[in-house]
Design a protein around this motif. Structure first.
Motif, PDB file in Angstrom:
ATOM      1  N   ILE A 166       0.818  -1.227   0.000  1.00 30.21           N
ATOM      2  CA  ILE A 166       0.000   0.000   0.000  1.00 30.21           C
ATOM      3  C   ILE A 166       0.853   1.278   0.000  1.00 30.21           C
ATOM      4  CG2 ILE A 166      -2.045  -1.042   1.050  1.00 30.21           C
ATOM      5  CD1 ILE A 166      -1.176   0.320   3.703  1.00 30.21           C
ATOM      6  N   ASN A 167       2.182   1.103   0.010  1.00 32.75           N
ATOM      7  CA  ASN A 167       3.054   2.288  -0.010  1.00 32.75           C
ATOM      8  C   ASN A 167       3.350   2.703  -1.461  1.00 32.75           C
ATOM      9  OD1 ASN A 167       4.876   4.290   0.399  1.00 32.75           O
ATOM     10  ND2 ASN A 167       6.296   3.102   1.647  1.00 32.75           N
ATOM     11  N   ASN A 168       2.515   3.589  -1.959  1.00 29.16           N
ATOM     12  CA  ASN A 168       2.681   4.001  -3.359  1.00 29.16           C
ATOM     13  C   ASN A 168       3.693   5.129  -3.518  1.00 29.16           C
ATOM     14  OD1 ASN A 168       0.819   2.145  -4.389  1.00 29.16           O
ATOM     15  ND2 ASN A 168      -0.861   3.445  -3.652  1.00 29.16           N
ATOM     16  N   ASN A 169       4.335   5.468  -2.410  1.00 33.68           N
ATOM     17  CA  ASN A 169       5.310   6.569  -2.499  1.00 33.68           C
ATOM     18  C   ASN A 169       6.678   6.099  -2.955  1.00 33.68           C
ATOM     19  OD1 ASN A 169       3.690   8.822  -1.392  1.00 33.68           O
ATOM     20  ND2 ASN A 169       3.535   7.404   0.325  1.00 33.68           N
ATOM     21  N   ILE A 170       6.918   4.779  -2.858  1.00 31.04           N
ATOM     22  CA  ILE A 170       8.218   4.324  -3.358  1.00 31.04           C
ATOM     23  C   ILE A 170       8.094   3.939  -4.833  1.00 31.04           C
ATOM     24  CG2 ILE A 170       9.353   3.624  -1.215  1.00 31.04           C
ATOM     25  CD1 ILE A 170       8.422   0.805  -1.651  1.00 31.04           C
ATOM     26  N   GLU A 171       9.197   4.023  -5.492  1.00 28.85           N
ATOM     27  CA  GLU A 171       9.215   3.761  -6.928  1.00 28.85           C
ATOM     28  C   GLU A 171       8.727   2.326  -7.183  1.00 28.85           C
ATOM     29  OE1 GLU A 171      11.721   2.730 -10.578  1.00 28.85           O
ATOM     30  OE2 GLU A 171      12.844   2.883  -8.688  1.00 28.85           O
ATOM     31  N   LYS A 172       7.925   2.177  -8.261  1.00 28.93           N
ATOM     32  CA  LYS A 172       7.256   0.895  -8.534  1.00 28.93           C
ATOM     33  C   LYS A 172       8.240  -0.283  -8.584  1.00 28.93           C
ATOM     34  CE  LYS A 172       3.039  -0.370  -9.102  1.00 28.93           C
ATOM     35  NZ  LYS A 172       2.174  -0.085  -7.939  1.00 28.93           N
ATOM     36  N   LYS A 173       9.356  -0.079  -9.273  1.00 32.96           N
ATOM     37  CA  LYS A 173      10.319  -1.177  -9.445  1.00 32.96           C
ATOM     38  C   LYS A 173      10.900  -1.594  -8.086  1.00 32.96           C
ATOM     39  CE  LYS A 173      14.367  -2.563 -12.000  1.00 32.96           C
ATOM     40  NZ  LYS A 173      15.702  -2.121 -12.309  1.00 32.96           N
ATOM     41  N   GLN A 174      11.201  -0.588  -7.279  1.00 27.63           N
ATOM     42  CA  GLN A 174      11.764  -0.838  -5.952  1.00 27.63           C
ATOM     43  C   GLN A 174      10.741  -1.565  -5.061  1.00 27.63           C
ATOM     44  OE1 GLN A 174      12.803   2.763  -3.941  1.00 27.63           O
ATOM     45  NE2 GLN A 174      13.985   1.699  -2.394  1.00 27.63           N
ATOM     46  N   GLN A 175       9.480  -1.128  -5.202  1.00 31.59           N
ATOM     47  CA  GLN A 175       8.399  -1.735  -4.432  1.00 31.59           C
ATOM     48  C   GLN A 175       8.272  -3.231  -4.769  1.00 31.59           C
ATOM     49  OE1 GLN A 175       4.432  -0.654  -5.671  1.00 31.59           O
ATOM     50  NE2 GLN A 175       3.689  -0.579  -3.575  1.00 31.59           N
ATOM     51  N   LYS A 176       8.281  -3.530  -6.080  1.00 34.48           N
ATOM     52  CA  LYS A 176       8.151  -4.923  -6.541  1.00 34.48           C
ATOM     53  C   LYS A 176       9.354  -5.746  -6.084  1.00 34.48           C
ATOM     54  CE  LYS A 176       4.407  -4.620  -9.207  1.00 34.48           C
ATOM     55  NZ  LYS A 176       3.229  -5.454  -8.977  1.00 34.48           N
ATOM     56  N   THR A 177      10.553  -5.138  -6.178  1.00 33.69           N
ATOM     57  CA  THR A 177      11.778  -5.829  -5.763  1.00 33.69           C
ATOM     58  C   THR A 177      11.683  -6.218  -4.291  1.00 33.69           C
ATOM     59  OG1 THR A 177      13.092  -4.584  -7.342  1.00 33.69           O
ATOM     60  CG2 THR A 177      14.296  -5.557  -5.521  1.00 33.69           C
ATOM     61  N   GLN A 178      11.249  -5.265  -3.471  1.00 36.30           N
ATOM     62  CA  GLN A 178      11.172  -5.514  -2.026  1.00 36.30           C
ATOM     63  C   GLN A 178      10.133  -6.583  -1.701  1.00 36.30           C
ATOM     64  OE1 GLN A 178      10.670  -1.917   0.248  1.00 36.30           O
ATOM     65  NE2 GLN A 178      12.520  -0.996  -0.556  1.00 36.30           N
ATOM     66  N   ILE A 179       8.960  -6.469  -2.311  1.00 35.29           N
ATOM     67  CA  ILE A 179       7.900  -7.445  -2.011  1.00 35.29           C
ATOM     68  C   ILE A 179       8.361  -8.855  -2.404  1.00 35.29           C
ATOM     69  CG2 ILE A 179       5.536  -8.164  -2.566  1.00 35.29           C
ATOM     70  CD1 ILE A 179       4.889  -5.129  -2.920  1.00 35.29           C
ATOM     71  N   ALA A 180       9.008  -8.949  -3.566  1.00 32.24           N
ATOM     72  CA  ALA A 180       9.519 -10.265  -4.005  1.00 32.24           C
ATOM     73  C   ALA A 180      10.528 -10.808  -2.991  1.00 32.24           C
ATOM     74  CB  ALA A 180      10.155 -10.136  -5.388  1.00 32.24           C
ATOM     75  N   GLN A 181      11.375  -9.931  -2.469  1.00 36.15           N
ATOM     76  CA  GLN A 181      12.360 -10.357  -1.466  1.00 36.15           C
ATOM     77  C   GLN A 181      11.669 -10.844  -0.181  1.00 36.15           C
ATOM     78  OE1 GLN A 181      15.668 -10.752  -1.333  1.00 36.15           O
ATOM     79  NE2 GLN A 181      16.000 -10.192  -3.468  1.00 36.15           N
ATOM     80  N   PHE A 182      10.576 -10.173   0.200  1.00 38.57           N
ATOM     81  CA  PHE A 182       9.865 -10.593   1.412  1.00 38.57           C
ATOM     82  C   PHE A 182       9.241 -11.992   1.209  1.00 38.57           C
ATOM     83  CE2 PHE A 182       8.972  -5.766   2.091  1.00 38.57           C
ATOM     84  CZ  PHE A 182      10.293  -5.579   2.464  1.00 38.57           C
ATOM     85  N   TYR A 183       8.701 -12.211   0.004  1.00 43.75           N
ATOM     86  CA  TYR A 183       8.184 -13.557  -0.286  1.00 43.75           C
ATOM     87  C   TYR A 183       9.317 -14.583  -0.227  1.00 43.75           C
ATOM     88  CZ  TYR A 183       3.421 -12.190  -1.646  1.00 43.75           C
ATOM     89  OH  TYR A 183       2.120 -11.751  -1.623  1.00 43.75           O
ATOM     90  N   CYS A 184      10.500 -14.183  -0.701  1.00 45.69           N
ATOM     91  CA  CYS A 184      11.652 -15.096  -0.648  1.00 45.69           C
ATOM     92  C   CYS A 184      12.038 -15.419   0.792  1.00 45.69           C
ATOM     93  CB  CYS A 184      12.853 -14.501  -1.382  1.00 45.69           C
ATOM     94  SG  CYS A 184      12.682 -14.518  -3.170  1.00 45.69           S
ATOM     95  N   GLU A 185      11.937 -14.408   1.661  1.00 51.12           N
ATOM     96  CA  GLU A 185      12.249 -14.648   3.080  1.00 51.12           C
ATOM     97  C   GLU A 185      11.297 -15.708   3.638  1.00 51.12           C
ATOM     98  OE1 GLU A 185      14.618 -13.507   4.997  1.00 51.12           O
ATOM     99  OE2 GLU A 185      15.493 -11.916   3.769  1.00 51.12           O
ATOM    100  N   LEU A 186      10.014 -15.554   3.315  1.00 53.76           N
ATOM    101  CA  LEU A 186       9.029 -16.548   3.773  1.00 53.76           C
ATOM    102  C   LEU A 186       9.342 -17.916   3.166  1.00 53.76           C
ATOM    103  CD1 LEU A 186       5.732 -14.447   3.428  1.00 53.76           C
ATOM    104  CD2 LEU A 186       6.689 -15.316   5.560  1.00 53.76           C
ATOM    105  N   ALA A 187       9.712 -17.908   1.873  1.00 53.52           N
ATOM    106  CA  ALA A 187      10.018 -19.165   1.179  1.00 53.52           C
ATOM    107  C   ALA A 187      11.230 -19.858   1.830  1.00 53.52           C
ATOM    108  CB  ALA A 187      10.299 -18.886  -0.300  1.00 53.52           C
ATOM    109  N   CYS A 188      12.254 -19.073   2.206  1.00 47.76           N
ATOM    110  CA  CYS A 188      13.447 -19.643   2.861  1.00 47.76           C
ATOM    111  C   CYS A 188      13.053 -20.338   4.162  1.00 47.76           C
ATOM    112  CB  CYS A 188      14.465 -18.551   3.188  1.00 47.76           C
ATOM    113  SG  CYS A 188      15.380 -18.003   1.766  1.00 47.76           S
ATOM    114  N   ASN A 189      12.160 -19.690   4.921  1.00 46.63           N
ATOM    115  CA  ASN A 189      11.717 -20.282   6.185  1.00 46.63           C
ATOM    116  C   ASN A 189      11.047 -21.639   5.941  1.00 46.63           C
ATOM    117  OD1 ASN A 189      12.620 -17.993   7.430  1.00 46.63           O
ATOM    118  ND2 ASN A 189      10.605 -17.061   7.699  1.00 46.63           N
ATOM    119  N   GLU A 190      10.208 -21.680   4.891  1.00 44.32           N
ATOM    120  CA  GLU A 190       9.508 -22.937   4.575  1.00 44.32           C
ATOM    121  C   GLU A 190      10.491 -23.996   4.083  1.00 44.32           C
ATOM    122  OE1 GLU A 190       6.445 -23.574   5.330  1.00 44.32           O
ATOM    123  OE2 GLU A 190       5.934 -21.528   5.925  1.00 44.32           O
TER     124      GLU A 190
END
Ligand SMILES: [Zn+2]
Length: 388
Positions: A166-190
């Motif tokens: 919901i943070n539309n203030n950060i640049e779109k590419k950066q936002q997507k990069t970060q969200i993908a990394q967070f999913y990866c963190e969850l994936a690593c845990n699994e």
């Protein structure tokens, strides 16, 4: 202490004005005299390094308007920066308890209090305040960013994803990069607990956010390697070359294990792609060893001779010397080359393999989140003479 004294200059100036502007009325003159007396008392306590007592005096000193509020906030900020968090919290709490605060004043003080809590790791309290500010629609950019930082610090990746989405203030590419990394963190845990189906579904979510997320593809490689699906794994490695060539070095361990399991022609085709994309020294060395094994020493030497020009680096140079050592028939020359090779290898040991392109942090381990500047995907393999 000198920092604090500097801070007090505007207070002194403010009170000079305060006293001057109100000196027409006797009653007020008396007030000013008392405040001035208290101010001097506070200053003396600070000079005597009795900050606790000085703090009490200053807290009780000022009438609150926008100017004096600024001074209080700066004082609190300074205490926080000096690591005196309890004092900062005391100032901010005392300000919040005052009557007649406007919405903006109240929110501004809350922001500072949230920073105090964050800086001592009281993330739950900090989160509560930022959530409240967000609800009240006050400085959303700040609240969203700080909430994201809290969730990253506490490794609450689900919440980090929600807030970043919901943070539309950060640049779109950066936002997507970060969200993908967070999913990866969850994936690593699994992955770590052997839940591969869940890992795979999270990897897919990461890739749907950022199709070029190499970390997600590497996790996919782990899954395929674990289940010995070699052909699929090989395809996955080919995909990573197209995704982001900067991180292609990370496929090395998978490729090493596949070399004898994939037809030679397919492997050499893949190496040709890697070499033409300047994938790095590691692949030059790996390929030359493979050529030596399959096609003979002279072809491997010719390949390395070519690569030292195409991709000049210390690692390639050290490897080329190894070939010259093998081919030398002169004992003295061989001995000299061995010494030279050892020297270059010693130098290589001192080189960092990765560097953050945001803050310059050097490391021999790939971190997806820089431990120094906390940026995502900015630590990349070093290239050039001292790197790949
Ligand atoms: Zn960094």
């Amino acid at each position: 202490m000198f920092d604090l004294l500097f801070l007090l200059l505007p207070i002194a100036a403010g009170y000079g004005w305060y006293m001057g502007s109100r000196s027409v009325r006797e009653k007020k003159e008396e007030d000013s005299y008392n405040i001035s007396k208290n101010y001097i008392q506070g200053l003396n306590l600070l000079l005597a390094d009795k900050t606790e007592k000085a703090l009490e005096v200053f807290i009780n000193l000022l009438e609150l308007d926008d100017d004096t509020l600024d001074t209080h906030l700066t004082l609190g900020n300074l205490f926080r920066q000096n690591g005196e968090i309890e004092k900062a919290i005391k100032i901010h709490k005392s300000l919040l308890s005052r009557d007649g605060l406007t919405f903006n004043q109240n929110s501004l003080i809350l922001q500072e209090l949230a920073k105090d809590y964050y800086s001592v790791g009281l993330y739950d309290r900090s989160e509560k305040i930022y959530s409240k500010l967000l609800e009240q629609n006050y400085d959303n950019l700040n609240a969203l960013q700080n909430l994201a930082n809290i969730y990253i610090r506490t490794r609450d990746w689900e919440k980090a994803i929600s807030i970043t989405k919901i943070n539309n203030n950060i640049e779109k590419k950066q936002q997507k990069t970060q969200i993908a990394q967070f999913y990866c963190e969850l994936a690593c845990n699994e992955f770590d607990i052997g839940n591969y189906a869940k890992t795979e579904s999270l990897v897919k979510k990461a890739l749907s956010e950022n199709p070029n997320c190499v970390r997600a593809s590497l996790l996919m490689c782990d899954i395929l390697s674990n289940s010995k699906q070699e052909k699929k794994l090989f395809k996955q490695l080919e995909l990573i070359v197209k995704q982001d060539i900067r991180f292609v070095t990370e496929i090395r361990p998978f490729l090493v294990n596949l070399i004898d399991k994939i037809p030679y022609k397919e492997i050499t085709d893949f190496f040709d792609i890697l070499i033409s994309n300047k994938a790095g020294t590691s692949f030059d060395i790996m390929y030359s060893n493979l050529i030596e094994k399959k096609e003979g020493f002279s072809k491997a030497l010719a390949f390395m001779d070519k690569q030292i020009n195409a991709n000049p680096s210390m690692r390639n140079f050290a490897h080329l010397i190894l070939f010259y050592i093998k081919s030398s028939s002169n004992a003295q020359e061989k001995n000299n080359l061995i010494k030279l090779q050892a020297l270059v290898q010693e130098e290589i040991k001192t080189l960092a393999k990765y560097q953050c392109n945001n803050c310059g942090f050097e490391t021999n381990t790939l971190f997806w989140n820089c431990p120094s500047c906390h940026s995502w995907e900015t630590i990349i393999p070093v290239r050039g003479l001292k790197g790949e």
